[in-house]
Motif scaffolding. Structure first.
Motif, PDB file in Angstrom:
ATOM      1  N   ARG A  43      73.357  13.885 -40.076  1.00  0.00           N
ATOM      2  CA  ARG A  43      73.277  14.706 -41.292  1.00  0.00           C
ATOM      3  C   ARG A  43      73.495  13.881 -42.557  1.00  0.00           C
ATOM      4  O   ARG A  43      73.035  14.259 -43.617  1.00  0.00           O
ATOM      5  N   SER A  44      74.170  12.745 -42.459  1.00  0.00           N
ATOM      6  CA  SER A  44      74.383  11.886 -43.628  1.00  0.00           C
ATOM      7  C   SER A  44      73.420  10.710 -43.628  1.00  0.00           C
ATOM      8  O   SER A  44      72.787  10.419 -44.642  1.00  0.00           O
ATOM      9  N   SER A  45      73.310  10.053 -42.477  1.00  0.00           N
ATOM     10  CA  SER A  45      72.506   8.826 -42.402  1.00  0.00           C
ATOM     11  C   SER A  45      71.016   9.107 -42.246  1.00  0.00           C
ATOM     12  O   SER A  45      70.187   8.281 -42.631  1.00  0.00           O
ATOM     13  N   GLY A  46      70.670  10.227 -41.631  1.00  0.00           N
ATOM     14  CA  GLY A  46      69.266  10.499 -41.327  1.00  0.00           C
ATOM     15  C   GLY A  46      68.762   9.711 -40.130  1.00  0.00           C
ATOM     16  O   GLY A  46      67.623   9.855 -39.711  1.00  0.00           O
ATOM     17  N   GLU A  47      69.637   8.866 -39.568  1.00  0.00           N
ATOM     18  CA  GLU A  47      69.267   8.045 -38.416  1.00  0.00           C
ATOM     19  C   GLU A  47      69.413   8.856 -37.126  1.00  0.00           C
ATOM     20  O   GLU A  47      70.298   9.694 -37.026  1.00  0.00           O
TER      21      GLU A  47
END
Length: 157
Positions: A43-47
Motif C-alpha cells: 500500500r505504500s511502496s506499490g511493490e
C-alpha cells in the motif's frame, strides 16, 4: 470467550520455520493442503509482496482467504487496494482474483468454522484459547473482522 488477543499474532520459531518451508515448497509447485503464495501490491511502496496463505475452497466452489494471525500487513494491503486485485501463486501457476472482504458475521462464521476444521492443527495457536470449529457461534462471531475473511472471485479479462 477467552482473553483478548492483539490485532496481529506473531508466531513462534516453529511457525516461522514452517512458513519458510511452506513458502519454499509452494514456490516450487508443491502445495501443503492448499498453500499458495499471495501476491499483493504494497500500500505504500506499490511493490509486489508475497506471503504464504492457505487457500480455502468450499464444496460449493467458492474460494476464501482467512487471516488467522489477524490484521497483518497482507490484510492491510488487500484492504487498501481500490480494485481488490490479488494473485495466488503455486509454482509457475498464477491465478488472478478479486478479493472482497466478508464482514457479515452470518457469512464469515461458516468460513471461519471450515477454516478451523481444516487447519486448526496449524493455526489454532493464533485463535483465543478454547476456540475451535465446534465452538458456539457467540464465541466465534466476535472474531469476524479480527480474523479477516476474503472471498476470492476469479478475475475476468
Amino acid at each position: 470467550m477467552s482473553a483478548e488477543q492483539p490485532d496481529v499474532i506473531a508466531g513462534d520459531r516453529f511457525a516461522a520455520a514452517f512458513n519458510r518451508a511452506a513458502a519454499w515448497l509452494t514456490r516450487r509447485g508443491v502445495s501443503l493442503l492448499g498453500s499458495r503464495l499471495l501476491e499483493v501490491r504494497g500500500r505504500s511502496s506499490g511493490e509486489p509482496r508475497q506471503t504464504v496463505v492457505n487457500l480455502l475452497r468450499l464444496d460449493d466452489g467458492s474460494t476464501f482467504l482467512v487471516a488467522p494471525r489477524g490484521i497483518t500487513q497482507w490484510v492491510k494491503n488487500v484492504r487498501a487496494l481500490p480494485d481488490g486485485q490479488v494473485v495466488t501463486v503455486l509454482g509457475r501457476h498464477r491465478e488472478e482474483w478479486v478479493a472482497t472482504e466478508v464482514t457479515s458475521p452470518e457469512a464469515a462464521l461458516p468460513v471461519l468454522r471450515h477454516y478451523l476444521r481444516r487447519w486448526a492443527w496449524e493455526v489454532g495457536a493464533f485463535f483465543p484459547p478454547g476456540i475451535s470449529a465446534k465452538s458456539p457461534d457467540e464465541d466465534i462471531v466476535p472474531l469476524v473482522g479480527r480474523k479477516p475473511v476474503f472471498r476470492l472471485t476469479p478475475r475476468s479479462g
